[in-house]
Design a protein around this motif. Structure first.
Motif: not given
Length: 317
Positions: A5-10, A12-23, A301-303
């Motif tokens: 359930a957290l994946i879409p929430w994370l 849906d974020s700025d590219p600075a955070l999103r790329w780290q979630v993806e990697r 906090s997403k971060w």
């Protein structure tokens, strides 16, 4: 493991955070997260900070403090808008150094430390400031060899560092040691290091590991309430999460498993995770910022969820 359930929430974020979630959390192939990371320079938080750079290469007209800032020991916090803090942020977000082409040269020409008017890439006397300058210099292509040698020479007898050494302190600080280690790790990873830098880093790591990342060596009790103060951005503050993230990166870089002496610190990180898998924002250090990049105190906090999940995944692997 991260709750689905957290994946879409994370994401849906700025590219600075999103790329780290993806990697780091979703383990997407490089072409996915590299494309997201490339967007930092042109949209969102990264583009906003880049647009605030002064023509002389600085931010807010100063190296560590904004131009005209008057330091007061009774002030509530400090500004977080000057050059060093802004470079720290952009680097930690993963901005491609090419977006700051020419900045290293501009800072060499135009920026001086508030302490003794020393040249920017030569560093000054504060361990934390010098560590960030090493990291930023490596990133931007400046010569920071002299500062690296300074760290080797200024290690204290107990193995770490303390920014108060200039006031006569001979005992290391958790905060100063962690930040110094981050600078040395960046140097070792980027260059292979030297026998001296590797020995200094091992010494500083032992200082923290002997204390489980948060304990007094004398009593085994937590050294202070800030050990569990999880807040993004980390700034200069040590916490078990901030320290564990360092040891995660160091272990991956050195190709070694997690040190079992971190177990109690990991338990504290795990205990702070909410039932829904998130971590809550703590109380940020006071001071002026360019703009907010995370939620108010007490909200998920997403971060911090990125950092906490990433550390626990590494530990559990």
């Amino acid at each position: 493991m991260m709750a689905d359930a957290l994946i879409p929430w994370l994401l849906d974020s700025d590219p600075a955070l999103r790329w780290q979630v993806e990697r780091d959390l979703l383990h997407e192939p490089p072409e996915v997260w590299e494309a997201t990371r490339a967007r930092i320079a042109t949209e969102g938080f990264g583009a906003r900070l880049l647009a605030l750079q002064d023509p002389d290469g600085q931010w807010a007209g100063g190296a560590y403090f904004p131009a005209g800032h008057e330091f007061s020991p009774t002030a509530d916090g400090q500004p977080w808008t000057a050059t060093t803090w802004t470079l720290n942020t952009l680097r930690e977000w993963g901005l491609d150094a090419a977006a700051l082409s020419g900045t290293a040269e501009l800072l060499a020409k135009n920026s001086r430390w508030e302490y003794d008017d020393l040249p920017y890439w030569g560093g000054e006397v504060d361990c934390c400031i010098n560590a960030w300058t090493v990291e930023n210099g490596l990133w931007l292509g400046a010569d920071i060899t002299g500062i690296v040698e300074w760290f080797v020479a200024h290690r204290l007898p107990d193995g770490g560092w303390n920014c108060e050494w200039v006031e006569g302190s001979t005992r290391s600080s958790f905060h100063s040691t962690l930040n110094s280690l981050k600078g040395l790790l960046a140097y070792d990873l980027a260059t292979g290091g030297t026998e001296a830098t590797r020995a200094a880093r091992r010494s500083g790591e032992e200082y923290l590991l002997r204390r489980g990342l948060f304990r007094r060596l004398s009593t085994g009790e937590p050294v202070a309430p800030w050990v569990d103060r999880f807040v993004y951005p980390f700034r200069w503050l040590c916490s078990v999460l901030h320290a564990a993230d360092y040891f995660r990166r160091a272990a991956l870089g050195d190709g070694v498993p997690p040190d079992p002496r971190m177990a109690a610190a990991i338990d504290r990180i795990r205990a702070a995770r909410q039932p829904d898998g998130t971590w809550l924002q703590g109380r940020p250090p006071a001071g002026e910022v360019w703009f907010e990049v995370d939620v108010p105190e007490g909200e998920p906090s997403k971060w911090l969820t990125l950092y906490g999940t990433r550390v626990l995944d590494w530990w559990g692997s």
